[in-house]
Design a protein around this motif. Structure first.
Motif, PDB file in Angstrom:
ATOM      1  N   GLU A 287       0.810  -1.220   0.000  1.00 37.26           N
ATOM      2  CA  GLU A 287       0.000   0.000   0.000  1.00 37.26           C
ATOM      3  C   GLU A 287       0.841   1.267   0.000  1.00 37.26           C
ATOM      4  N   GLN A 288       2.048   1.194   0.588  1.00 38.23           N
ATOM      5  CA  GLN A 288       2.851   2.404   0.700  1.00 38.23           C
ATOM      6  C   GLN A 288       4.212   2.273   0.009  1.00 38.23           C
ATOM      7  N   GLY A 289       4.473   1.130  -0.600  1.00 33.10           N
ATOM      8  CA  GLY A 289       5.711   0.963  -1.355  1.00 33.10           C
ATOM      9  C   GLY A 289       6.955   0.974  -0.505  1.00 33.10           C
ATOM     10  N   ALA A 290       6.863   0.518   0.742  1.00 33.76           N
ATOM     11  CA  ALA A 290       8.019   0.535   1.648  1.00 33.76           C
ATOM     12  C   ALA A 290       9.048  -0.504   1.224  1.00 33.76           C
ATOM     13  N   THR A 291      10.305  -0.235   1.546  1.00 28.46           N
ATOM     14  CA  THR A 291      11.369  -1.231   1.333  1.00 28.46           C
ATOM     15  C   THR A 291      11.260  -2.309   2.400  1.00 28.46           C
ATOM     16  N   PRO A 292      11.923  -3.461   2.218  1.00 33.52           N
ATOM     17  CA  PRO A 292      11.882  -4.505   3.244  1.00 33.52           C
ATOM     18  C   PRO A 292      12.325  -4.000   4.619  1.00 33.52           C
ATOM     19  N   GLU A 293      13.386  -3.162   4.670  1.00 34.73           N
ATOM     20  CA  GLU A 293      13.857  -2.654   5.966  1.00 34.73           C
ATOM     21  C   GLU A 293      12.792  -1.797   6.632  1.00 34.73           C
ATOM     22  N   GLN A 294      12.163  -0.938   5.843  1.00 33.95           N
ATOM     23  CA  GLN A 294      11.109  -0.083   6.392  1.00 33.95           C
ATOM     24  C   GLN A 294       9.904  -0.920   6.833  1.00 33.95           C
ATOM     25  N   ALA A 295       9.567  -1.935   6.045  1.00 29.65           N
ATOM     26  CA  ALA A 295       8.420  -2.783   6.362  1.00 29.65           C
ATOM     27  C   ALA A 295       8.657  -3.577   7.638  1.00 29.65           C
ATOM     28  N   VAL A 296       9.893  -4.037   7.850  1.00 23.90           N
ATOM     29  CA  VAL A 296      10.224  -4.754   9.078  1.00 23.90           C
ATOM     30  C   VAL A 296      10.064  -3.830  10.285  1.00 23.90           C
ATOM     31  N   ARG A 297      10.580  -2.601  10.163  1.00 20.35           N
ATOM     32  CA  ARG A 297      10.451  -1.643  11.273  1.00 20.35           C
ATOM     33  C   ARG A 297       8.977  -1.319  11.533  1.00 20.35           C
ATOM     34  N   TYR A 298       8.215  -1.139  10.452  1.00 18.10           N
ATOM     35  CA  TYR A 298       6.789  -0.849  10.591  1.00 18.10           C
ATOM     36  C   TYR A 298       6.068  -2.001  11.302  1.00 18.10           C
ATOM     37  N   SER A 299       6.379  -3.245  10.918  1.00 14.61           N
ATOM     38  CA  SER A 299       5.732  -4.412  11.531  1.00 14.61           C
ATOM     39  C   SER A 299       6.034  -4.488  13.018  1.00 14.61           C
ATOM     40  N   PHE A 300       7.297  -4.289  13.384  1.00 13.02           N
ATOM     41  CA  PHE A 300       7.654  -4.285  14.803  1.00 13.02           C
ATOM     42  C   PHE A 300       6.893  -3.195  15.550  1.00 13.02           C
ATOM     43  N   SER A 301       6.829  -2.016  14.953  1.00 14.26           N
ATOM     44  CA  SER A 301       6.197  -0.877  15.613  1.00 14.26           C
ATOM     45  C   SER A 301       4.703  -1.089  15.798  1.00 14.26           C
ATOM     46  N   ASN A 302       4.044  -1.732  14.836  1.00 13.94           N
ATOM     47  CA  ASN A 302       2.589  -1.849  14.867  1.00 13.94           C
ATOM     48  C   ASN A 302       2.078  -3.140  15.486  1.00 13.94           C
ATOM     49  N   VAL A 303       2.877  -4.209  15.426  1.00 13.34           N
ATOM     50  CA  VAL A 303       2.370  -5.480  15.934  1.00 13.34           C
ATOM     51  C   VAL A 303       3.288  -6.095  16.989  1.00 13.34           C
ATOM     52  N   GLY A 304       4.483  -5.510  17.184  1.00 16.04           N
ATOM     53  CA  GLY A 304       5.440  -6.091  18.120  1.00 16.04           C
ATOM     54  C   GLY A 304       4.903  -6.188  19.536  1.00 16.04           C
ATOM     55  N   VAL A 305       4.266  -5.105  20.020  1.00 14.07           N
ATOM     56  CA  VAL A 305       3.733  -5.105  21.393  1.00 14.07           C
ATOM     57  C   VAL A 305       2.610  -6.130  21.525  1.00 14.07           C
ATOM     58  N   ALA A 306       1.739  -6.197  20.522  1.00 11.58           N
ATOM     59  CA  ALA A 306       0.635  -7.153  20.566  1.00 11.58           C
ATOM     60  C   ALA A 306       1.155  -8.592  20.568  1.00 11.58           C
ATOM     61  N   LEU A 307       2.155  -8.873  19.738  1.00 14.66           N
ATOM     62  CA  LEU A 307       2.742 -10.212  19.717  1.00 14.66           C
ATOM     63  C   LEU A 307       3.365 -10.556  21.062  1.00 14.66           C
ATOM     64  N   LEU A 308       4.079  -9.593  21.634  1.00 13.47           N
ATOM     65  CA  LEU A 308       4.684  -9.813  22.942  1.00 13.47           C
ATOM     66  C   LEU A 308       3.615 -10.089  23.981  1.00 13.47           C
ATOM     67  N   ALA A 309       2.534  -9.314  23.954  1.00  9.66           N
ATOM     68  CA  ALA A 309       1.461  -9.477  24.938  1.00  9.66           C
ATOM     69  C   ALA A 309       0.782 -10.832  24.800  1.00  9.66           C
ATOM     70  N   THR A 310       0.409 -11.201  23.562  1.00 10.11           N
ATOM     71  CA  THR A 310      -0.292 -12.467  23.369  1.00 10.11           C
ATOM     72  C   THR A 310       0.590 -13.654  23.735  1.00 10.11           C
ATOM     73  N   ASN A 311       1.876 -13.583  23.404  1.00 11.28           N
ATOM     74  CA  ASN A 311       2.766 -14.699  23.732  1.00 11.28           C
ATOM     75  C   ASN A 311       3.029 -14.800  25.225  1.00 11.28           C
ATOM     76  N   ILE A 312       3.112 -13.672  25.903  1.00 17.54           N
ATOM     77  CA  ILE A 312       3.273 -13.715  27.360  1.00 17.54           C
ATOM     78  C   ILE A 312       2.048 -14.366  27.992  1.00 17.54           C
ATOM     79  N   VAL A 313       0.856 -14.012  27.484  1.00 16.16           N
ATOM     80  CA  VAL A 313      -0.368 -14.619  27.996  1.00 16.16           C
ATOM     81  C   VAL A 313      -0.377 -16.123  27.724  1.00 16.16           C
ATOM     82  N   LEU A 314      -0.018 -16.515  26.494  1.00 17.10           N
ATOM     83  CA  LEU A 314       0.000 -17.938  26.148  1.00 17.10           C
ATOM     84  C   LEU A 314       1.013 -18.700  26.999  1.00 17.10           C
ATOM     85  N   ILE A 315       2.200 -18.134  27.129  1.00 18.39           N
ATOM     86  CA  ILE A 315       3.250 -18.801  27.918  1.00 18.39           C
ATOM     87  C   ILE A 315       2.828 -18.915  29.369  1.00 18.39           C
TER      88      ILE A 315
END
Length: 772
Positions: A684-712
């Motif tokens: 949608e925004q034409g980001a490079t792989p490096e930018q997309a990785v940073r974006y993914s961490f920024s937008n879903v990293g906390v949620a992934l951490l939270a859900t995995n802590i709950v699961l663990i």
């Protein structure tokens, strides 16, 4: 389609809440019909060949399911007048237990002798009240030389004695197991209080089943609330929102109500294998809610109103939440490949709970959040920025992470063959439980629970009386006694040789089998006519007198050894007694065969689930390359967990094989959410792989951490279960989730940067994409 649904949820929010409540109540009403089934036979299908052979043996002879009382003397021996009196009274009182069919002990053992009038059969201890020390010593000499007693009802050193009560429970047990269990425990407690100078323990298959039933009941009211408390605590810390946590709690309760209610309506039994269903559903229901709420609060903090924030959250999360719910359900449904019905039920119930959690998260959670107050602080913004340095670290050190994780993965996977398959029914209850501890003590000091039972069918017209048949059985028995793994052999030929000696003036030279069929028949008829009620030979000879039971007790063995010895004994019979038809069975054999067959069937199921999940990801992500890359982080976590398990535990069983299929669908969640954000910003925004990785961490990293802590955290609570099956499943699953989180944070981004190469954008576009 998704946008249409989102608008309906927002517009009809009050109706969504009412409908969800009705669904939860209607399904939850079925929970009242849940029935526990703690019979170990519930682990096997009716068509299981080992169970069919075991049932044939059980139907031909007296049942072997029993309650076993054990008396340990504080003195050097149980053969004192005082201790024999206790055993005598315990033997008498044991007949009073509900559904008791037979009671055997050293006291009422039918000792044979001969006088001028013929064969004399009497109890080994006839008058325990007036017993003298000299008589007790004489009894000791007889007992310790009797193969029917030693290592079965009396220890080889004479310090431990058993009172075995055969229990004939009705087919439809109802409350009968509870009735027997409570009566047996009350009797043990009474004797322990009255005779503090001796130690009284309680075990046996019936007691083991009752202990399992008690654990299921106790954990429903202790483990589940504790697990819920842990999950809520983690949610409060991660979401920083009371109403978000409250809404998630309602989704959890509704999902459990639907799953367990469906289990009750369908009539699936609640066994030790499926008892972990509500705790697993509890953790599964959290993940969808966390992703939706984290994004919702993120946009609220950016100044959006709650309707706009919820629409955006649902638009961003609908597809990944749907995909993860679908793959998770597929992972649990793969448990239907298991040969064990309780795990088929577990997989189906949790799959129902996962689907229910998805529906409640999409339709009920947003509706409820739009009705509740929307108060937020700035914590989510701080959390999102806090993960940015981590993203930068992964991008900068991609090469080192690629080699480091790859080497560690290869090293741990190389350790997997060190795991031995071992399933022991008698260790399904954790140490520390009185029944388990008593069972361990008995195995070490009295009688082995590791056994193989044979029903040997005579090929001759004379049935069990035929000298040729008796000679073959005797040779088999004597050969077995010479095997180093054999602790004790129970054979009808021991009785025949004893009777033959008795009828020849107790001359040791005549301690051999009678050589004529008529003589053998007369001996046995004379002996049986002298036996008291309840102590006949139906436990060793079938009603038609055409077959006999032979029991081999082994020193403790693992699964592979049990199957190896079973084959060795069967090969002996086929070579040395080819005309004898036989059945072999025991609880130990049942679970040994189940462990191997279950591992094979679950491997097949997991492979099929992996193929289906991979196809779904390729289609959903609309990229063959990215879809194939996603397979790697979905497979590696289980391999890493298996390798670590080999190093620190070294044994895998039914529960671990089940956990592989179960975790396969769950670990996909991290990958899907990370890749969906990655591909969205790339496309949608034409980001490079490096930018997309940073974006993914920024937008879903906390949620992934939270859900995995709950699961663990949730599965670590499950590891506290009193059932080893559930405990090991919880521990292995939690370990797999730890590995999955590490792989998705340290390895998946590196693989994307390695394979999905592209040119960099200009600085203005970089700022637009990452917000940095």
């Amino acid at each position: 389609m998704a946008n249409w649904l989102i608008e309906k949820v927002v517009r009809w929010r009050y109706g969504m809440i009412v409908v969800s409540l009705i669904v939860a109540v209607v399904f939850g009403w079925g929970a009242q019909y849940l029935q526990p089934d703690t019979d170990y036979k519930a682990f096997f299908k009716e068509t299981n060949p080992q169970l069919m052979a075991f049932n044939r043996i059980g139907n031909a002879y007296t049942q072997t399911d029993s309650v076993l009382f054990v008396v340990q003397a504080t003195e050097a021996t149980v053969f004192t007048p005082e201790t024999l009196l206790i055993i005598s009274e315990l033997t008498r009182r044991a007949w009073e237990l509900p559904y008791s069919q037979r009671v055997d002990s050293v006291v009422n053992f039918q000792h044979t002798d001969a006088d001028d009038d013929g064969l004399v059969v009497r109890e080994l201890v006839e008058d325990a009240v007036n017993l003298t020390s000299q008589q007790a010593d004489s009894i000791r000499q007889i007992a310790l030389n009797e193969p029917q007693l030693v290592k079965k009802l009396i220890s080889a050193d004479g310090k431990v004695a058993g009172v075995n009560v055969v229990i004939n429970l009705p087919v439809h047990q109802g409350d009968s197991l509870h009735e027997v269990g409570e009566a047996a425990r009350a009797l043990r407690a009474e004797f322990a209080d009255r005779y503090p100078d001796v130690r009284v323990l309680l075990s046996g298959i019936v007691e083991y089943n009752y202990a399992s039933e008690k654990i299921i009941g106790d954990e429903m009211v202790t483990l589940m609330p504790f697990m819920l408390l842990v999950v809520l605590l983690v949610l409060v810390l991660m979401l920083r929102s009371f109403w978000g946590t409250f809404a998630t709690l309602v989704v959890i309760l509704f999902s459990i109500a639907v799953a367990m209610g469906a289990m009750g309506w369908i009539g699936w039994p609640l066994t030790s294998g499926s008892a972990g269903a509500p705790t697993i559903v509890l953790t599964m229901a959290v993940a969808d809610c966390v992703h939706i709420l984290v994004t919702y609060y993120l946009y609220l903090r950016q100044g959006h109103d709650k309707f706009s924030a919820m629409r955006t959250s649902l638009r961003l999360n609908f597809q990944p939440v749907f995909i993860t719910s679908l793959t998770t359900a597929i992972g649990f449904l793969s448990m239907n490949f298991s040969d064990l019905p309780p795990f088929n039920v577990l997989g189906n119930v949790v799959a129902i709970g996962v689907v229910a959690a998805f529906l409640f998260a999409i339709f009920f959670l947003p509706a409820l959040m739009l009705v509740l107050p929307a108060r937020v602080g700035n914590s989510e913004v701080r959390q999102s920025h806090a993960i940015d340095p981590f993203a930068n670290f992964v991008v900068r050190h991609r090469t080192g992470l690629l080699w480091g994780v790859s080497v560690i993965t290869i090293a741990l996977i190389a350790c997997i063959p060190r795991n031995d398959i071992n399933d022991n029914f008698l260790r399904f209850i954790k140490q520390g439980n009185p029944t388990r501890d008593a069972t361990d003590f008995i195995s070490e000091n009295l009688s082995s629970f590791y056994s193989v039972e044979y029903s040997l069918h005579s090929p001759y017209e004379g049935g069990v009386y035929d000298p040729r048949f008796l000679q073959q059985v005797h040779q088999f028995s004597e050969w077995l006694k010479l095997q180093p793994e054999v602790a004790q052999v129970m054979s009808i030929t021991d009785i025949f040789t004893r009777l033959n000696r008795n009828m020849h003036g107790n001359d040791p030279a005549w301690e051999k089998l009678p050589q004529e069929r008529e003589l053998a028949a007369q001996y046995l008829l004379l002996y049986e006519m002298s036996l008291p009620f309840g102590l006949d030979l139906n436990n060793q000879i079938n009603f038609e007198k055409t077959a006999t039971r032979l029991t081999v007790n082994l020193v403790e063995q693992n699964t592979a050894a049990m199957l190896r010895y079973e084959k060795k004994y069967a090969d002996y019979l086929r070579v040395h007694a080819p005309d004898i038809r036989f059945d072999a069975g025991s609880t130990t054999l049942l679970f040994s065969h189940a462990g191997i067959s279950n591992a094979i069937s679950m491997l097949e199921g997991s492979i099929l689930a992996l193929i289906i999940i991979s196809i779904i990801l390729i289609v959903a992500l609309r990229s063959l390359k990215i879809g194939l890359i996603s397979i790697i982080p979905n497979l590696i976590p289980a391999g890493l967990a298996f390798g670590l398990w080999a190093i620190f535990v070294g044994e895998v069983g039914i529960s671990i094989a089940i956990a592989i299929g179960m975790t396969l669908g769950i670990v996909v969640d991290n990958t899907v959410h990370f890749l969906s954000k990655y591909l969205r910003v790339r496309r949608e925004q034409g980001a490079t792989p490096e930018q997309a990785v940073r974006y993914s961490f920024s937008n879903v990293g906390v949620a992934l951490l939270a859900t995995n802590i709950v699961l663990i955290a949730g599965f670590l609570v499950l590891s506290m279960s009193g059932f080893v099956l559930n405990s090991q499943m919880g521990m292995f699953t939690a370990l797999t989730f730890v590995m999955a989180l590490l792989v998705d944070f340290f390895y998946l981004p590196v693989l994307l940067l390695l394979v999905d190469k592209d040119t960099k954008l200009d600085a203005d576009h970089l700022h637009q994409v990452t917000g940095s």
